[in-house]
Every structure is written in structure tokens, then in C-alpha cells.
Design a protein around this motif. Structure first.
Motif, PDB file in Angstrom:
ATOM      1  N   LEU A  59     112.187 101.312  27.321  1.00  0.00           N
ATOM      2  CA  LEU A  59     111.954 102.519  28.117  1.00  0.00           C
ATOM      3  C   LEU A  59     110.476 102.880  28.180  1.00  0.00           C
ATOM      4  O   LEU A  59     109.982 103.270  29.251  1.00  0.00           O
ATOM      5  N   PHE A  60     109.764 102.777  27.055  1.00  0.00           N
ATOM      6  CA  PHE A  60     108.418 103.350  27.020  1.00  0.00           C
ATOM      7  C   PHE A  60     107.317 102.293  27.020  1.00  0.00           C
ATOM      8  O   PHE A  60     106.316 102.472  27.708  1.00  0.00           O
ATOM      9  N   PHE A  61     107.478 101.195  26.263  1.00  0.00           N
ATOM     10  CA  PHE A  61     106.448 100.157  26.324  1.00  0.00           C
ATOM     11  C   PHE A  61     106.576  99.352  27.617  1.00  0.00           C
ATOM     12  O   PHE A  61     105.570  98.946  28.197  1.00  0.00           O
TER      13      PHE A  61
ATOM     14  N   LEU B  79     102.111  97.934  20.594  1.00  0.00           N
ATOM     15  CA  LEU B  79     101.352  99.173  20.846  1.00  0.00           C
ATOM     16  C   LEU B  79      99.989  98.842  21.448  1.00  0.00           C
ATOM     17  O   LEU B  79      99.574  99.462  22.447  1.00  0.00           O
ATOM     18  N   THR B  80      99.291  97.837  20.890  1.00  0.00           N
ATOM     19  CA  THR B  80      97.945  97.551  21.388  1.00  0.00           C
ATOM     20  C   THR B  80      97.995  97.019  22.823  1.00  0.00           C
ATOM     21  O   THR B  80      97.104  97.320  23.626  1.00  0.00           O
ATOM     22  N   VAL B  81      99.045  96.239  23.168  1.00  0.00           N
ATOM     23  CA  VAL B  81      99.172  95.782  24.555  1.00  0.00           C
ATOM     24  C   VAL B  81      99.425  96.967  25.490  1.00  0.00           C
ATOM     25  O   VAL B  81      98.814  97.063  26.569  1.00  0.00           O
ATOM     26  N   ALA B  82     100.302  97.884  25.055  1.00  0.00           N
ATOM     27  CA  ALA B  82     100.591  99.052  25.884  1.00  0.00           C
ATOM     28  C   ALA B  82      99.328  99.886  26.084  1.00  0.00           C
ATOM     29  O   ALA B  82      99.055 100.374  27.188  1.00  0.00           O
ATOM     30  N   LEU B  83      98.520 100.024  25.019  1.00  0.00           N
ATOM     31  CA  LEU B  83      97.278 100.798  25.142  1.00  0.00           C
ATOM     32  C   LEU B  83      96.281 100.070  26.044  1.00  0.00           C
ATOM     33  O   LEU B  83      95.543 100.714  26.805  1.00  0.00           O
ATOM     34  N   ALA B  84      96.255  98.729  25.961  1.00  0.00           N
ATOM     35  CA  ALA B  84      95.352  97.970  26.841  1.00  0.00           C
ATOM     36  C   ALA B  84      95.698  98.236  28.299  1.00  0.00           C
ATOM     37  O   ALA B  84      94.809  98.442  29.140  1.00  0.00           O
ATOM     38  N   PHE B  85      96.987  98.262  28.612  1.00  0.00           N
ATOM     39  CA  PHE B  85      97.419  98.576  29.978  1.00  0.00           C
ATOM     40  C   PHE B  85      96.967  99.983  30.350  1.00  0.00           C
ATOM     41  O   PHE B  85      96.436 100.215  31.448  1.00  0.00           O
ATOM     42  N   HIS B  86      97.137 100.921  29.421  1.00  0.00           N
ATOM     43  CA  HIS B  86      96.774 102.314  29.695  1.00  0.00           C
ATOM     44  C   HIS B  86      95.283 102.439  30.013  1.00  0.00           C
ATOM     45  O   HIS B  86      94.887 103.072  31.005  1.00  0.00           O
ATOM     46  N   TYR B  87      94.433 101.807  29.183  1.00  0.00           N
ATOM     47  CA  TYR B  87      92.990 101.946  29.410  1.00  0.00           C
ATOM     48  C   TYR B  87      92.526 101.127  30.605  1.00  0.00           C
ATOM     49  O   TYR B  87      91.526 101.478  31.242  1.00  0.00           O
ATOM     50  N   SER B  88      93.278 100.057  30.918  1.00  0.00           N
ATOM     51  CA  SER B  88      92.936  99.309  32.120  1.00  0.00           C
ATOM     52  C   SER B  88      93.163 100.173  33.364  1.00  0.00           C
ATOM     53  O   SER B  88      92.400 100.106  34.327  1.00  0.00           O
ATOM     54  N   ARG B  89      94.186 101.002  33.329  1.00  0.00           N
ATOM     55  CA  ARG B  89      94.440 101.904  34.461  1.00  0.00           C
ATOM     56  C   ARG B  89      93.300 102.895  34.632  1.00  0.00           C
ATOM     57  O   ARG B  89      93.046 103.367  35.736  1.00  0.00           O
ATOM     58  N   GLN B  90      92.652 103.213  33.518  1.00  0.00           N
ATOM     59  CA  GLN B  90      91.508 104.130  33.600  1.00  0.00           C
ATOM     60  C   GLN B  90      90.205 103.372  33.844  1.00  0.00           C
ATOM     61  O   GLN B  90      89.122 103.946  33.706  1.00  0.00           O
ATOM     62  N   SER B  91      90.320 102.076  34.142  1.00  0.00           N
ATOM     63  CA  SER B  91      89.166 101.209  34.400  1.00  0.00           C
ATOM     64  C   SER B  91      88.231 101.109  33.201  1.00  0.00           C
ATOM     65  O   SER B  91      87.041 100.834  33.358  1.00  0.00           O
ATOM     66  N   ARG B  92      88.749 101.347  31.995  1.00  0.00           N
ATOM     67  CA  ARG B  92      87.926 101.119  30.791  1.00  0.00           C
ATOM     68  C   ARG B  92      88.190  99.690  30.344  1.00  0.00           C
ATOM     69  O   ARG B  92      88.885  99.420  29.375  1.00  0.00           O
ATOM     70  N   ASN B  93      87.563  98.753  31.091  1.00  0.00           N
ATOM     71  CA  ASN B  93      87.959  97.344  30.999  1.00  0.00           C
ATOM     72  C   ASN B  93      87.569  96.723  29.666  1.00  0.00           C
ATOM     73  O   ASN B  93      88.313  95.900  29.127  1.00  0.00           O
ATOM     74  N   TRP B 194     104.900  90.065  26.420  1.00  0.00           N
ATOM     75  CA  TRP B 194     104.657  90.274  24.989  1.00  0.00           C
ATOM     76  C   TRP B 194     105.677  91.245  24.407  1.00  0.00           C
ATOM     77  O   TRP B 194     106.153  91.067  23.275  1.00  0.00           O
ATOM     78  N   HIS B 195     106.038  92.282  25.165  1.00  0.00           N
ATOM     79  CA  HIS B 195     107.054  93.220  24.682  1.00  0.00           C
ATOM     80  C   HIS B 195     108.402  92.519  24.508  1.00  0.00           C
ATOM     81  O   HIS B 195     109.165  92.854  23.606  1.00  0.00           O
ATOM     82  N   LEU B 196     108.697  91.550  25.387  1.00  0.00           N
ATOM     83  CA  LEU B 196     109.955  90.813  25.237  1.00  0.00           C
ATOM     84  C   LEU B 196     109.960  90.036  23.918  1.00  0.00           C
ATOM     85  O   LEU B 196     110.975  89.997  23.210  1.00  0.00           O
ATOM     86  N   VAL B 197     108.813  89.432  23.585  1.00  0.00           N
ATOM     87  CA  VAL B 197     108.697  88.718  22.312  1.00  0.00           C
ATOM     88  C   VAL B 197     109.007  89.674  21.158  1.00  0.00           C
ATOM     89  O   VAL B 197     109.722  89.331  20.208  1.00  0.00           O
ATOM     90  N   ASP B 198     108.490  90.903  21.269  1.00  0.00           N
ATOM     91  CA  ASP B 198     108.753  91.930  20.260  1.00  0.00           C
ATOM     92  C   ASP B 198     110.245  92.284  20.228  1.00  0.00           C
ATOM     93  O   ASP B 198     110.856  92.373  19.156  1.00  0.00           O
ATOM     94  N   LEU B 199     110.830  92.434  21.424  1.00  0.00           N
ATOM     95  CA  LEU B 199     112.253  92.789  21.532  1.00  0.00           C
ATOM     96  C   LEU B 199     113.144  91.769  20.834  1.00  0.00           C
ATOM     97  O   LEU B 199     114.062  92.130  20.089  1.00  0.00           O
TER      98      LEU B 199
END
Lengths: 127, 211
Positions: A59-61, B79-93, B194-199
């Protein structure tokens, strides 16, 4: 588009909250695993916690909370097929004649009737 | 940040439609991945049903703390991949690229822990099928547990390695500023892998290590 999507994408706070929740559930499942719950309860509880954790990730990630529609349909269809595969294979095996399964603790000592087996009563031929 | 228009393929009317298509396509691919692993989960369920006590005994031969450590490592890398996506959206490449590098590092940590575990199993003879020669647990079904164990963790490990390759490519692109702002589809889609690997690991950990 960006005004709408910016609104839909929460900040890093949500990711951090999900991460902490995942860590807590991991600690919980390890602690419950150490307790050795009776019978199949241990497996059920561990699987329930795994389902909760994976729901949080999906849902969130993986943003299924924000991006619904066809994406959710694809995942739901996948899960139906996973359930069909595991469910039907288990049903098949569980309802078989035991010796038709690979040998287990329960069936290793049983032997199929062979040449040395006691002769069975042959029904008399019909006249 | 490059102009958003340059990323839209000619058969898409705009970037948003293209992003939706990419996301749906990735979910379809992940569906095939889930079904690939479902075959192994089915094997696990079947042999666990046939050899309940052997599976219980064999899973005690696997160190729970190692699996728990790897669970924490993979969750943190998600978490770090999700944050990378988040900061990429803010163009903090650059920040996004650094977070992707941290994720790759966590992938190496995961593989390192797994290598230590594998070395221990090889040394003790906890091996699949007819190669199993551990004297401490000689019951029918114990070699089958390790067959399933090595197949599941091995296929998962291959996915970790592929995911690290994808993340390397993404990190280089992010550092060079190839993504950012409205165009973050590669990081989003690569992150989903990567999230699937985690899942998958979230289910492997209790089934193999905890039971």
C-alpha cells in the motif's frame, strides 16, 4: 498534473512510519516464534503478521494506496491464482490414497502388496 | 532537470498517461514474478504437509537471528528506495542517487549474511536431496526441507542481485540528473522491483526460519 499528484504523494514521514511499523512487526513475529505456540497456531500467527507487513509494503512503499484501479485488479487477480495453485495442490495431495504420495514417516513402514504377499481370497467364478 | 516533454514516447498523448501505462505494465510483470515464487511456496506447503516433524526439526538448524537481521536489512533498504523516489520527485537528484547507493550497500549486506549462512550449511552438510549428510537429523523429509530452502532463498538471492544491478543503473542516472520532477518513472518502477524482493522475503523469513 503536479498539483494533484503532489497532493497524493505524502512526505517522507509516512515512509518512516511504515518502516517503524515493519520493524515492530518483525520483532513481534520473532518474539512469538520463540514462544513456540501450540499446534499450528504458530504458523497461522506468523503468516498473519507476514500478511499485515506485506500489505503495508504494497500500500505505502509500492503506492497502491494512491494508485488504485487496474493496478489493484492485477494484484488481486495474482493472489487469486496463488491461492488456487497452493489450495488445489494441497487438496489433491491431502485427499489421495496415502501410498500415492511420496513416502513419509506415516507410510514408510507400509508395503504395497507384492509377489510375497499373502494370497487374497479369489471370488469364485460365476457359473 | 530535462524538459518533461522529451521523455514522452510518440504513442502516448502525455507524460501522465505514459506513467500510468508503465506502472500497470510493472504490476503485470510483478504478477508473473509472484506466480514464479508461488510454485516454490506450493512445493514448501506440500512437503511441509507431508513431513511436518522433519520440517520442524530442520528449521531449527537455521539460525533465526541471521534471518531476522536480513529482514531488518531488507525492510530498511525498502525505506531507502522509497525515499529515493520521494526526493527524485523533488528533483533532489544527488540525494536520490545517494539513497540508491545506500540501498545497494544494504543489498551487499544481505548477500553477505546469506553467504555466511550458506557456508555454515555447506560445512554441516545441510544440503538438498541426496547431498544431505547431517548426522544430527536423519529423518525422511529433512533433505527435502533443504531442497526447498536452497531453491527459495537461491531464487530470491538471484532477484536481489538483479535488483542491485537495476538500482546501480538508476543511481548513475539519478546522479547525472536524468530523472526528477514529473519524470521519475524509472525510479518508481525499479523501486517496485526492489519492494517485491522485500515482499518475498517477508514470507520466506517466518516460513523457513520461524515456522
Amino acid at each position: 498534473m503536479s498539483a494533484e499528484t503532489e497532493h497524493k504523494h505524502a512526505g517522507p514521514g509516512r515512509y518512516l512510519a511504515v518502516w517503524i511499523a515493519l520493524l515492530l512487526f518483525t520483532a513481534l513475529t520473532v518474539a512469538l516464534g520463540r514462544m513456540h505456540l501450540a499446534g499450528s497456531w504458530g504458523l497461522l500467527v506468523a503468516l498473519a503478521i507476514a500478511v499485515v507487513k506485506s500489505t503495508l509494503v504494497v500500500l505505502f512503499f509500492m503506492h497502491l494506496w494512491d494508485h488504485g484501479g487496474a493496478n489493484r485488479l492485477v494484484l488481486a487477480t495474482t493472489l487469486v491464482f496463488v491461492a488456487l495453485l497452493i489450495g488445489l495442490v494441497l487438496l489433491d495431495s491431502a485427499t489421495r490414497f496415502p501410498l500415492a504420495n511420496p513416502p513419509t514417516e506415516a507410510t514408510m513402514r507400509l508395503m504395497p502388496p507384492g509377489p510375497g504377499a499373502a494370497p487374497r481370497a479369489v471370488p469364485a467364478a460365476e457359473p | 532537470m530535462p524538459a518533461a516533454g522529451s521523455h514522452v514516447a510518440h504513442h502516448f498523448p502525455d507524460l501522465e498517461v505514459q506513467s500510468h501505462a508503465a506502472r500497470l505494465g510493472m504490476w503485470l510483470f510483478l504478477a508473473t514474478e509472484v506466480l514464479l515464487f508461488a510454485g516454490l511456496f506450493t512445493a514448501y506447503a506440500l512437503y511441509r504437509m507431508l513431513y511436518p516433524s522433519a520440517f520442524l526439526g530442520a528449521s531449527k538448524l537455521i539460525e533465526t537471528s541471521m534471518g531476522a537481521l536480513n529482514t531488518v536489512v531488507l525492510i530498511t533498504s525498502s525505506l531507502t528506495v522509497a525515499l529515493a523516489f520521494h526526493y527524485s520527485r523533488q528533483s533532489r537528484n544527488r540525494l536520490a542517487a545517494l539513497l540508491l547507493v545506500v540501498t545497494i550497500g544494504l543489498g551487499f549486506v544481505f548477500l553477505g549474511v546469506k553467504a555466511v549462512e550458506y557456508a555454515h550449511h555447506f560445512h554441516e552438510g545441510h544440503l538438498p536431496g541426496r547431498f544431505y549428510h547431517y548426522a544430527g537429523l536423519q529423518v525422511p523429509g529433512a533433505p527435502m526441507f533443504f531442497t526447498v530452502y536452497f531453491l527459495m532463498t537461491g531464487l530470491h538471492g538471484i532477484h536481489v542481485v538483479i535488483g542491485m544491478g537495476v538500482l546501480t543503473w538508476l543511481a548513475v542516472g539519478a546522479w547525472r540528473g536524468a530523472y526528477g520532477g514529473d519524470y521519475t518513472t524509472p525510479i518508481e518502477v525499479g523501486g517496485m522491483y526492489w519492494h517485491l524482493v522485500d515482499l518475498i522475503w517477508i514470507f520466506l523469513f517466518p516460513l523457513l526460519y520461524l515456522i
